[in-house]
Motif scaffolding. Structure first.
Motif, PDB file in Angstrom:
ATOM      1  N   GLU A 171       0.855  -1.179   0.000  1.00 33.53           N
ATOM      2  CA  GLU A 171       0.000   0.000   0.000  1.00 33.53           C
ATOM      3  C   GLU A 171       0.895   1.235   0.000  1.00 33.53           C
ATOM      4  N   LYS A 172       0.340   2.381  -0.397  1.00 29.23           N
ATOM      5  CA  LYS A 172       1.133   3.600  -0.465  1.00 29.23           C
ATOM      6  C   LYS A 172       1.721   3.971   0.894  1.00 29.23           C
ATOM      7  N   GLU A 173       0.969   3.700   1.964  1.00 21.55           N
ATOM      8  CA  GLU A 173       1.418   4.057   3.306  1.00 21.55           C
ATOM      9  C   GLU A 173       2.351   2.998   3.908  1.00 21.55           C
ATOM     10  N   GLY A 174       2.574   1.916   3.188  1.00 24.78           N
ATOM     11  CA  GLY A 174       3.416   0.828   3.690  1.00 24.78           C
ATOM     12  C   GLY A 174       2.705  -0.492   3.519  1.00 24.78           C
ATOM     13  N   PRO A 175       3.449  -1.590   3.479  1.00 21.00           N
ATOM     14  CA  PRO A 175       2.845  -2.903   3.214  1.00 21.00           C
ATOM     15  C   PRO A 175       1.940  -3.363   4.349  1.00 21.00           C
ATOM     16  N   VAL A 176       0.900  -4.099   3.979  1.00 21.44           N
ATOM     17  CA  VAL A 176       0.029  -4.773   4.944  1.00 21.44           C
ATOM     18  C   VAL A 176       0.278  -6.274   4.798  1.00 21.44           C
TER      19      VAL A 176
END
Length: 240
Positions: A171-176
């Protein structure tokens, strides 16, 4: 830099940080605490290895060279006994630490598991649906619908003593990181462990778990995976 990047770069040597890492740590309480714990562990390890050399060791070695073969064998047996005892202590400590991690609460186990598979966060190329379905089949699970788009990593992995399908969704905010644990029923809950957000959701015949530094996508991903695992498109995100 996000929390996962910081902790992955910190791992090899907590005593050396880049300027970018220092800037992130100053603004992140979770990573600051993680850095302090890492430094504390390094110091404890250094102290445990700083074993003083016994006085007169050189003289005792020279003396042993002048003794009879029988005396030499005795001393060798004694040295091997001490070495075996030390090895047993080290093995016992390691086993206890392993068992504590193995039977820790699920959120703790999930966060620890991420530290052992950093390569899972590197790739960003989406996997084919067939490849993801095959990983589930390897765990005895047949999906009720297609998986959500964007899975870049999928492997059948053990989390402690629990079998899982371990996936990553960039994700843009960091991986999930997404885990599905077939046959394991965990009570629904949201947790924070070592600066990481963890959500556990009973789903299908198991538990879905989401782990990320930023939890803003959890509701949407929970709803998407519920459709994939249960085929229930009308269940609202966040419903138990």
């Amino acid at each position: 830099m996000n929390c996962l990047d910081y902790r992955r770069q910190l791992g090899p040597d907590p005593r050396h940080e880049s300027a970018e890492m220092q800037e992130h740590r100053r603004g992140c309480a979770g990573c600051a605490a993680h850095h302090a714990r890492a430094l504390g562990f390094e110091l404890a390890l250094k102290r445990s290895l700083a074993v003083p050399v016994p006085d007169g060791l050189a003289e005792r070695i020279l003396l042993s060279q002048t003794t009879s073969e029988r005396g030499l064998r005795v001393r060798r047996r004694r040295r091997w006994s001490w070495a075996a005892a030390a090895a047993a202590v080290v093995a016992t400590v390691g086993l206890v630490a392993y068992q504590l991690a193995l039977f820790s609460p699920l959120p703790r186990q999930l966060v620890l598991h991420l530290q052992h598979e950093p390569e899972a966060l590197i790739t960003h190329t989406p996997l084919a649906v067939a490849a993801i379905e095959e990983r589930f089949r390897q765990r005895g699970v047949r999906l009720a619908g297609p998986p959500p788009a964007g899975v870049s990593y999928a492997q059948p992995c053990p989390v402690g003593v629990i079998g899982s399908v371990h996936m990553v969704m960039p994700e843009k905010e960091g991986p999930v990181t997404v885990f599905f644990l077939p046959g394991h029923k965990e009570r629904r809950g949201d947790y924070v462990d070592d600066g990481m957000h963890v959500r556990a959701v009973p789903m299908a015949e198991g538990t879905l778990a989401l782990v990320a530094a930023d939890a803003r996508h959890f509701d949407a991903l929970e709803a998407g995976w519920r459709r994939s695992l249960e085929g229930a498109s009308d269940i609202a995100a966040g419903a138990p």
